[in-house]
Design an enzyme around this catalytic site. Structure first.
Site, PDB file in Angstrom:
ATOM      1  NE  ARG A  78      27.226  75.785 -37.760  1.00  0.00           N
ATOM      2  CZ  ARG A  78      27.131  76.264 -39.004  1.00  0.00           C
ATOM      3  NH1 ARG A  78      26.021  76.107 -39.699  1.00  0.00           N
ATOM      4  NH2 ARG A  78      28.154  76.875 -39.547  1.00  0.00           N
ATOM      5  CG  HIS A  97      23.927  75.907 -32.404  1.00  0.00           C
ATOM      6  ND1 HIS A  97      23.001  76.640 -33.122  1.00  0.00           N
ATOM      7  CD2 HIS A  97      25.131  76.340 -32.814  1.00  0.00           C
ATOM      8  CE1 HIS A  97      23.635  77.484 -33.931  1.00  0.00           C
ATOM      9  NE2 HIS A  97      24.932  77.306 -33.755  1.00  0.00           N
ATOM     10  N   GLY A 107      22.490  74.192 -21.105  1.00  0.00           N
ATOM     11  CA  GLY A 107      23.656  73.368 -20.866  1.00  0.00           C
ATOM     12  C   GLY A 107      23.752  72.244 -21.882  1.00  0.00           C
ATOM     13  CG  ASN A 130      19.208  75.925 -33.449  1.00  0.00           C
ATOM     14  OD1 ASN A 130      20.393  76.253 -33.487  1.00  0.00           O
ATOM     15  ND2 ASN A 130      18.589  75.661 -32.312  1.00  0.00           N
ATOM     16  CG  HIS A 144      33.041  80.151 -37.288  1.00  0.00           C
ATOM     17  ND1 HIS A 144      32.560  81.426 -37.058  1.00  0.00           N
ATOM     18  CD2 HIS A 144      32.135  79.314 -36.712  1.00  0.00           C
ATOM     19  CE1 HIS A 144      31.430  81.362 -36.378  1.00  0.00           C
ATOM     20  NE2 HIS A 144      31.160  80.080 -36.157  1.00  0.00           N
TER      21      HIS A 144
END
Length: 331
Positions: free
Chosen positions: A66, A70, A76, A98, A197
Site C-alpha cells: 500500500r 500511495h 510519481g 493516508n 486488496h
C-alpha cells in the site's frame, strides 16, 4: 451496453488529453542493473528484511504494498509518501487516504538502515519501496516480477495532490477510472492493481457507509451475504470503532490469490470503490475483467505483474536525490 462503453471511452479520452505528465519517463533511467556495481546486494538485503517482517506478521505484506501504491499516485514513485512534516515541509502522511491508514514506516526505516550500512548514499527510498512491494507479494504467494530501478527521492511532498489524486473508497467507477488514467494506467491496470486488496485490510471508517447503505442493494441476491454483513457490522458499529479493521478478502486474507474477485461477483466487496468494478451500470468492461481474473488466476497474476511494473515506472519529472533517511530530505 454500447452506450455504457461509449461513456467510458469518452470520459477516458477527455481525461487522457488533460492529464499531467506525471508519468513522463526516460526508459533508460530505470534498469534492472542500476545497482549491479554500486550496491550488488541491495535486492537481497530488502528480501531478507521482508522475509522477517512477513514471518512476524503476514499483514506487513499489505502495508508495504500500500505504501508503494500511495507513493506512486502522488508526484510519481519518488518516496514522497515517506516524508515527515517539518517546519519547512508539509508531507503527505496527514492526507485523507493516508492518515490512520498507512503504516509500515518503521519497517522502511529498518530496511534503509541495512542498505545504508552496506552501501551508504546509494539506494533510494523510492526504489526500496518498489522492491519491498514486489517481495511482499511474493512472500504471501503472489507473482514475481523484475523491478526496474534508478528512481530518485523527491525533495518535496504534496498534501494537496495526495488528497486529490489517491482514489477513495467512496468514489464511483468513472471517477476511479479517471484517476488511474491520469497516471497513465488503464481500466485493465486498475482492476488488476485493485486485486492487491486480496491481502489488504480496511478501516471501519472507510467501509461504514457501504455496509449500512449500498451493501444490501448490491448483495441481496446472494443468500450468504446476510451472514457476512452481520459479521462485518459487529466489527464496525454504526457510530463507533472507526479504526477497527476487516479483511477485504475474508476467504484468504493472508494469501495473495484471486479470491477477492469472487467476493465482488457475490456482491460482497467491502469497499464501495471495489464493488463498483462489478456492480456499476457503467462497468461492463471492468465487470468482464473481474470475471476473467476470477476464472483464470494465471491471467490475474500476469496482468498484476505487468501493471505493477507500469505503475512503478511513473517517475517524478522534477528529479530528486538519494535520501540518507527516508523521513527527511538531505541537508
Amino acid at each position: 451496453m454500447a452506450s455504457s462503453k461509449f461513456i467510458l471511452i469518452f470520459v477516458c479520452f477527455i481525461i487522457g488529453s488533460l492529464m499531467r505528465s506525471t508519468n513522463a519517463q526516460d526508459p533508460s533511467k530505470l534498469t534492472l542493473e542500476y545497482y549491479s556495481k554500486t550496491c550488488p546486494h541491495a535486492q537481497e538485503i530488502v528480501r531478507t528484511e521482508m522475509e522477517c517482517f512477513v514471518r512476524a506478521d503476514p499483514r506487513n505484506a499489505a502495508l508495504l504494498l500500500r505504501l508503494h501504491f500511495h507513493d506512486c499516485f502522488v508526484q510519481g514513485c519518488d518516496g514522497s509518501v515517506l516524508l515527515d512534516d517539518t517546519e519547512i515541509l508539509i508531507g503527505e502522511k496527514q492526507a485523507e487516504q493516508n492518515v490512520n491508514s498507512l503504516k509500515g514506516f518503521d519497517l522502511v526505516d529498518k530496511i534503509k538502515e541495512k542498505l545504508e550500512a552496506e552501501c551508504p548514499g546509494v539506494v533510494t527510498c523510492a526504489d526500496l519501496l518498489a522492491i519491498a512491494a514486489r517481495d511482499a507479494v511474493v512472500l504471501v504467494g503472489g507473482p514475481y516480477w523484475h523491478v526496474p530501478v534508478g528512481r530518485l527521492d523527491a525533495k518535496e511532498a504534496s498534501l494537496d495532490l495526495a488528497n486529490n489524486d489517491i482514489p477513495t473508497p467512496q468514489q464511483g467507477l468513472l471517477t476511479l477510472i479517471s484517476k488511474f488514467w491520469a497516471k497513465g494506467l488503464s481500466a485493465t491496470d486498475m482492476v488488476a492493481l485493485v486485486g492487491s486488496h486480496t491481502i489488504g485490510f480496511a478501516r471501519c471508517a472507510n467501509y461504514r457507509d457501504r455496509i449500512y447503505g449500498d451493501f444490501e442493494h448490491t448483495s441481496k441476491y446472494n443468500p450468504s451475504s446476510e451472514a457476512y454483513l452481520n459479521k462485518v457490522k459487529e466489527t464496525c458499529p454504526l457510530d463507533s470503532g472507526d479504526d477497527n479493521i476487516s479483511a477485504m478478502d475474508y476467504a484468504s486474507p493472508a494469501a495473495f490469490d484471486n479470491a477477492f474477485y469472487d467476493q465482488l461477483i457475490r456482491g460482497e466487496g467491502l469497499l464501495n470503490s471495489d464493488q463498483e468494478m462489478w456492480s456499476s451500470v457503467l462497468g461492463s468492461q471492468t465487470a468482464d475483467l473481474v470475471n476473467k481474473y476470477w476464472a483464470d488466476p494465471g491471467l490475474f497474476f500476469k496482468q498484476f505483474s505487468d501493471s505493477m511494473v507500469k505503475m512503478g515506472n511513473i517517475t517524478n519529472p522534477e528529479g530528486g536525490e538519494v535520501r540518507k533517511n527516508c523521513r527527511f530530505v538531505n541537508t
